[in-house]
Structure formats: structure tokens, C-alpha cells
Design a protein around this motif. Structure first.
Motif, PDB file in Angstrom:
ATOM      1  N   GLY A  80       0.809  -1.215   0.000  1.00 47.82           N
ATOM      2  CA  GLY A  80       0.000   0.000   0.000  1.00 47.82           C
ATOM      3  C   GLY A  80       0.843   1.266   0.000  1.00 47.82           C
ATOM      4  O   GLY A  80       0.549   2.235  -0.703  1.00 47.82           O
ATOM      5  N   MET A  81       1.924   1.251   0.779  1.00 51.56           N
ATOM      6  CA  MET A  81       2.792   2.431   0.822  1.00 51.56           C
ATOM      7  C   MET A  81       3.613   2.568  -0.456  1.00 51.56           C
ATOM      8  O   MET A  81       3.969   3.683  -0.854  1.00 51.56           O
ATOM      9  CB  MET A  81       3.719   2.359   2.039  1.00 51.56           C
ATOM     10  N   LEU A  82       3.923   1.465  -1.118  1.00 50.38           N
ATOM     11  CA  LEU A  82       4.545   1.559  -2.442  1.00 50.38           C
ATOM     12  C   LEU A  82       3.626   2.297  -3.410  1.00 50.38           C
ATOM     13  O   LEU A  82       4.073   3.130  -4.213  1.00 50.38           O
ATOM     14  CB  LEU A  82       4.859   0.162  -2.987  1.00 50.38           C
ATOM     15  N   VAL A  83       2.336   1.988  -3.336  1.00 44.39           N
ATOM     16  CA  VAL A  83       1.351   2.666  -4.179  1.00 44.39           C
ATOM     17  C   VAL A  83       1.351   4.167  -3.891  1.00 44.39           C
ATOM     18  O   VAL A  83       1.335   4.990  -4.816  1.00 44.39           O
ATOM     19  CB  VAL A  83      -0.051   2.065  -3.947  1.00 44.39           C
ATOM     20  N   VAL A  84       1.374   4.533  -2.601  1.00 46.56           N
ATOM     21  CA  VAL A  84       1.384   5.946  -2.229  1.00 46.56           C
ATOM     22  C   VAL A  84       2.594   6.656  -2.832  1.00 46.56           C
ATOM     23  O   VAL A  84       2.479   7.728  -3.444  1.00 46.56           O
ATOM     24  CB  VAL A  84       1.391   6.104  -0.695  1.00 46.56           C
ATOM     25  N   ALA A  85       3.773   6.061  -2.675  1.00 48.00           N
ATOM     26  CA  ALA A  85       5.004   6.700  -3.148  1.00 48.00           C
ATOM     27  C   ALA A  85       5.015   6.851  -4.668  1.00 48.00           C
ATOM     28  O   ALA A  85       5.329   7.933  -5.190  1.00 48.00           O
ATOM     29  CB  ALA A  85       6.215   5.896  -2.680  1.00 48.00           C
ATOM     30  N   PHE A  86       4.665   5.788  -5.378  1.00 48.76           N
ATOM     31  CA  PHE A  86       4.752   5.839  -6.841  1.00 48.76           C
ATOM     32  C   PHE A  86       3.619   6.663  -7.456  1.00 48.76           C
ATOM     33  O   PHE A  86       3.804   7.302  -8.495  1.00 48.76           O
ATOM     34  CB  PHE A  86       4.738   4.428  -7.425  1.00 48.76           C
ATOM     35  N   ALA A  87       2.441   6.678  -6.818  1.00 47.14           N
ATOM     36  CA  ALA A  87       1.295   7.382  -7.405  1.00 47.14           C
ATOM     37  C   ALA A  87       1.317   8.875  -7.131  1.00 47.14           C
ATOM     38  O   ALA A  87       0.812   9.658  -7.951  1.00 47.14           O
ATOM     39  CB  ALA A  87      -0.009   6.775  -6.882  1.00 47.14           C
ATOM     40  N   PHE A  88       1.915   9.295  -6.001  1.00 49.93           N
ATOM     41  CA  PHE A  88       1.751  10.688  -5.594  1.00 49.93           C
ATOM     42  C   PHE A  88       3.060  11.459  -5.390  1.00 49.93           C
ATOM     43  O   PHE A  88       3.015  12.656  -5.097  1.00 49.93           O
ATOM     44  CB  PHE A  88       0.920  10.764  -4.311  1.00 49.93           C
ATOM     45  N   ALA A 120      -5.394  17.546   0.047  1.00 46.21           N
ATOM     46  CA  ALA A 120      -6.755  17.126   0.370  1.00 46.21           C
ATOM     47  C   ALA A 120      -7.264  16.057  -0.597  1.00 46.21           C
ATOM     48  O   ALA A 120      -7.838  15.042  -0.173  1.00 46.21           O
ATOM     49  CB  ALA A 120      -7.697  18.337   0.365  1.00 46.21           C
ATOM     50  N   VAL A 121      -7.053  16.260  -1.895  1.00 46.89           N
ATOM     51  CA  VAL A 121      -7.564  15.303  -2.887  1.00 46.89           C
ATOM     52  C   VAL A 121      -6.836  13.965  -2.783  1.00 46.89           C
ATOM     53  O   VAL A 121      -7.464  12.900  -2.782  1.00 46.89           O
ATOM     54  CB  VAL A 121      -7.450  15.889  -4.305  1.00 46.89           C
ATOM     55  N   SER A 122      -5.510  13.998  -2.679  1.00 47.38           N
ATOM     56  CA  SER A 122      -4.755  12.743  -2.569  1.00 47.38           C
ATOM     57  C   SER A 122      -5.090  12.017  -1.267  1.00 47.38           C
ATOM     58  O   SER A 122      -5.224  10.782  -1.255  1.00 47.38           O
ATOM     59  CB  SER A 122      -3.252  13.017  -2.659  1.00 47.38           C
ATOM     60  N   SER A 123      -5.261  12.755  -0.169  1.00 50.01           N
ATOM     61  CA  SER A 123      -5.640  12.137   1.101  1.00 50.01           C
ATOM     62  C   SER A 123      -7.020  11.498   0.998  1.00 50.01           C
ATOM     63  O   SER A 123      -7.242  10.388   1.498  1.00 50.01           O
ATOM     64  CB  SER A 123      -5.639  13.170   2.231  1.00 50.01           C
ATOM     65  N   ALA A 124      -7.951  12.185   0.336  1.00 46.40           N
ATOM     66  CA  ALA A 124      -9.310  11.655   0.186  1.00 46.40           C
ATOM     67  C   ALA A 124      -9.307  10.366  -0.630  1.00 46.40           C
ATOM     68  O   ALA A 124     -10.000   9.391  -0.277  1.00 46.40           O
ATOM     69  CB  ALA A 124     -10.212  12.702  -0.467  1.00 46.40           C
ATOM     70  N   VAL A 125      -8.527  10.333  -1.711  1.00 46.42           N
ATOM     71  CA  VAL A 125      -8.445   9.128  -2.546  1.00 46.42           C
ATOM     72  C   VAL A 125      -7.885   7.960  -1.743  1.00 46.42           C
ATOM     73  O   VAL A 125      -8.427   6.838  -1.769  1.00 46.42           O
ATOM     74  CB  VAL A 125      -7.585   9.397  -3.798  1.00 46.42           C
ATOM     75  N   LEU A 126      -6.824   8.222  -1.002  1.00 47.46           N
ATOM     76  CA  LEU A 126      -6.178   7.139  -0.238  1.00 47.46           C
ATOM     77  C   LEU A 126      -7.033   6.689   0.936  1.00 47.46           C
ATOM     78  O   LEU A 126      -7.152   5.480   1.197  1.00 47.46           O
ATOM     79  CB  LEU A 126      -4.807   7.594   0.246  1.00 47.46           C
ATOM     80  N   LEU A 127      -7.641   7.630   1.651  1.00 43.84           N
ATOM     81  CA  LEU A 127      -8.484   7.251   2.789  1.00 43.84           C
ATOM     82  C   LEU A 127      -9.717   6.482   2.319  1.00 43.84           C
ATOM     83  O   LEU A 127     -10.125   5.494   2.953  1.00 43.84           O
ATOM     84  CB  LEU A 127      -8.892   8.488   3.577  1.00 43.84           C
ATOM     85  N   SER A 169       1.511  13.291   3.439  1.00 43.50           N
ATOM     86  CA  SER A 169       2.119  14.582   3.776  1.00 43.50           C
ATOM     87  C   SER A 169       3.627  14.548   3.580  1.00 43.50           C
ATOM     88  O   SER A 169       4.224  15.496   3.056  1.00 43.50           O
ATOM     89  CB  SER A 169       1.781  14.960   5.222  1.00 43.50           C
ATOM     90  N   LEU A 170       4.273  13.450   3.994  1.00 44.79           N
ATOM     91  CA  LEU A 170       5.707  13.298   3.770  1.00 44.79           C
ATOM     92  C   LEU A 170       6.017  13.220   2.274  1.00 44.79           C
ATOM     93  O   LEU A 170       6.996  13.803   1.798  1.00 44.79           O
ATOM     94  CB  LEU A 170       6.205  12.035   4.477  1.00 44.79           C
ATOM     95  N   THR A 171       5.167  12.503   1.534  1.00 42.73           N
ATOM     96  CA  THR A 171       5.348  12.395   0.085  1.00 42.73           C
ATOM     97  C   THR A 171       5.195  13.755  -0.588  1.00 42.73           C
ATOM     98  O   THR A 171       5.956  14.103  -1.507  1.00 42.73           O
ATOM     99  CB  THR A 171       4.330  11.399  -0.497  1.00 42.73           C
ATOM    100  N   LEU A 172       4.220  14.530  -0.134  1.00 43.40           N
ATOM    101  CA  LEU A 172       4.023  15.880  -0.662  1.00 43.40           C
ATOM    102  C   LEU A 172       5.252  16.752  -0.425  1.00 43.40           C
ATOM    103  O   LEU A 172       5.700  17.473  -1.323  1.00 43.40           O
ATOM    104  CB  LEU A 172       2.798  16.512   0.004  1.00 43.40           C
ATOM    105  N   LEU A 173       5.808  16.671   0.776  1.00 39.03           N
ATOM    106  CA  LEU A 173       6.999  17.466   1.095  1.00 39.03           C
ATOM    107  C   LEU A 173       8.175  17.066   0.212  1.00 39.03           C
ATOM    108  O   LEU A 173       8.906  17.926  -0.301  1.00 39.03           O
ATOM    109  CB  LEU A 173       7.362  17.300   2.562  1.00 39.03           C
ATOM    110  N   MET A 174       8.386  15.765   0.006  1.00 42.69           N
ATOM    111  CA  MET A 174       9.470  15.304  -0.861  1.00 42.69           C
ATOM    112  C   MET A 174       9.253  15.769  -2.298  1.00 42.69           C
ATOM    113  O   MET A 174      10.204  16.129  -3.004  1.00 42.69           O
ATOM    114  CB  MET A 174       9.575  13.774  -0.822  1.00 42.69           C
ATOM    115  N   SER A 175       7.996  15.796  -2.734  1.00 44.18           N
ATOM    116  CA  SER A 175       7.692  16.247  -4.088  1.00 44.18           C
ATOM    117  C   SER A 175       7.954  17.734  -4.243  1.00 44.18           C
ATOM    118  O   SER A 175       8.375  18.191  -5.314  1.00 44.18           O
ATOM    119  CB  SER A 175       6.229  15.936  -4.416  1.00 44.18           C
ATOM    120  N   ALA A 176       7.702  18.493  -3.180  1.00 42.05           N
ATOM    121  CA  ALA A 176       7.977  19.935  -3.231  1.00 42.05           C
ATOM    122  C   ALA A 176       9.472  20.221  -3.209  1.00 42.05           C
ATOM    123  O   ALA A 176       9.933  21.203  -3.787  1.00 42.05           O
ATOM    124  CB  ALA A 176       7.290  20.638  -2.055  1.00 42.05           C
ATOM    125  N   LEU A 177      10.237  19.354  -2.581  1.00 43.64           N
ATOM    126  CA  LEU A 177      11.676  19.578  -2.419  1.00 43.64           C
ATOM    127  C   LEU A 177      12.498  19.152  -3.626  1.00 43.64           C
ATOM    128  O   LEU A 177      13.445  19.835  -4.018  1.00 43.64           O
ATOM    129  CB  LEU A 177      12.186  18.827  -1.183  1.00 43.64           C
TER     130      LEU A 177
END
Length: 260
Positions: A80-88, A120-127, A169-177
Motif C-alpha cells: 500500500g505504501m509503495l502505491v502511495v510513493a509511486f502514485a503521488f 486534500a484530494v490525494s488524502s481523500a483518494v487514499l483514505l 504529507s511526507l510524500t508531498l513534502l518530498m515532491s515539493a523539495l
């Protein structure tokens, strides 16, 4: 419509266009039902596939519903976390690299709305995907292995949902950086592999947010204390806030370096 609504609609259209609204829930549902079904039919599978002597009986220890939930959370924590990292992991980095961000930066953009819409949108999809998956898992666990505590099940959902929001949230921060490739690698490290390291290095400090996934599973078997869980959830909420705030500040700073 305010900026947040417009940007959130843009993000949702991207989710629809990339079929994330479809394949992510399917993955989470499959992960949810796979563990109880395979565990239940494992003796028959081994007997039909193995070269056992005549008359030999393959006997596995009897599994409780709570133990199956532990295994299911393990599936979510890795696949599941692999999906989060690769998708977002590219939600900010890919726009910056492709030049899409430049079209946004020429307008009077609220960077708070820009980042919060993605979050918000990515969190809603995952939740939503997790809720569908764990509900499907609960149905098959109850059907094949018996009843379990519904109160503990709600606790599992609540605590693991906090972990999912922290992961995005961590993935978002890495994407911004970083650029997309480094953002994906950094996200994988933080949400897939660091929880394993945390279990070794910080095993005697019970409040690291990377223990949330374990706590969600331990709630089902009643092997954790409310005090530890609440403190960990509180620290996780602070870390989520920090990640989102830093993402907003980084997006604002990076906008000055975008060629328009």
C-alpha cells in the motif's frame, strides 16, 4: 468559486484522467481480501500443490480474526505504501518539471490553496481506498474466521488513517523539495523502509509517528496502551502540519525560480 475549490477540482480531474480513482481502490480492496482468503484456503492449496505422502495431513495453527488483521495491515504497510510513493510523489515535482507550474505562477496564486488542494484530494483518494479495502477485509475475516471487536476495528481504522495522511504529507513534502525521481526514492525511504528502521533504532521510544501502522494492528489484539497511541497520534498531527506548511513555503520560494 474560491482558489481552493478550483485547484481541488483540477486535482480531481487529474485523478480521474490517470484512473487513480479506480486502480488505487482496486489495489487496496485486493490487498484487503487476499490475506483472509489465502490464509483460509492455504491448507487445501498446499495439499493440492505439494508432494505429501499418502495419509499425511497438513495442519496449520488456527488463526484468530485479530491475527488476520495484523497480516492485512502488513500488506498495506508494504504494498500500500509503495502505491502511495509511486502514485503521488510527482504531484508537485512533475508539474514543476513539465512546466505546468509556470502557467499557474503567472496568475495571482494562493500557494496555500495550491498545496492544500493536492494534499486534500490525494488524502481523500487514499483514505477512501483504505476504507473500502479494510471493510472488504473485515467482511471476509468475519465470514471465514469469526467475529471480532467492532470497537477495536474502528480504532484500527482511525489510527491507520492518521498514518495514511502522514504518509501522503511526507510524500508531498518530498515532491515539493526534489525532482520526480529523487522525490519517489525519498518517499519510498520515509514511508516504506524507515518504519522498519524505526522499529530497530527507536524500539524503546513509543511515540515515533512511524509506529502508527503497528499500533493500528496492535489495537485489534489489545497489545498497546491508549496513552502511547494518543501521544503518537498527537505527534503525527504536528508532523503532518509541519510537512504541509513546509511544502507551502517551498512552493512559494520555488515559484521565483520557474522560467515563464
Amino acid at each position: 468559486m474560491n482558489q481552493f475549490s478550483v485547484l481541488a477540482l483540477k486535482e480531481w480531474r487529474e485523478v480521474v484522467r490517470s484512473f487513480k480513482w479506480l486502480w488505487i481502490p482496486i489495489v487496496f480492496i485486493l490487498l484487503g481480501i487476499m490475506e483472509p482468503i489465502i490464509t483460509y484456503f492455504l491448507p487445501q492449496i498446499l495439499e493440492s500443490a505439494g508432494n505429501m505422502p499418502d495419509g499425511a495431513v497438513f495442519q496449520l495453527p488456527e488463526m484468530t480474526p485479530e491475527q488476520i488483521f495484523l497480516s492485512t495491515i502488513g500488506q498495506y504497510q508494504f504494498i500500500g505504501m509503495l502505491v502511495v510513493a509511486f502514485a503521488f510523489s510527482g504531484m508537485v515535482a512533475k508539474e514543476r518539471k513539465s512546466g505546468t507550474a509556470a502557467f499557474l505562477y503567472v496568475r495571482p496564486l494562493s500557494y496555500t490553496s495550491y498545496i492544500l488542494s493536492k494534499w486534500a484530494v490525494s488524502s481523500a483518494v487514499l483514505l477512501g481506498s483504505f476504507l473500502l479495502g479494510v471493510s472488504a477485509s473485515a467482511y471476509y475475516i468475519m465470514l471465514l474466521f469469526g467475529e471480532f471487536s467492532f470497537t477495536n476495528f474502528l480504532g484500527l481504522i482511525g489510527v491507520y488513517s492518521v498514518w495514511i495522511v502522514l504518509a501522503i504529507s511526507l510524500t508531498l513534502l518530498m515532491s515539493a523539495l526534489f525532482n520526480p525521481g529523487i522525490a519517489t526514492a525519498a518517499s519510498l525511504f520515509l514511508i516504506v523502509f524507515f518504519p522498519m528502521i524505526d522499529g530497530l533504532i527507536f524500539r524503546y521510544w513509543p511515540y515515533t509517528p512511524w509506529k502508527l501502522a503497528n499500533y493500528s494492528a496492535m489495537i485489534m489484539v489489545e497489545e498497546t496502551t491508549t496513552h502511547d497511541v494518543l501521544w503518537t497520534v498527537g505527534i503525527a498531527v504536528l508532523l503532518i502540519t509541519l510537512c504541509v506548511t513546509l511544502s507551502i513555503l517551498i512552493a512559494r520560494k520555488r515559484s521565483a525560480n520557474v522560467t515563464i
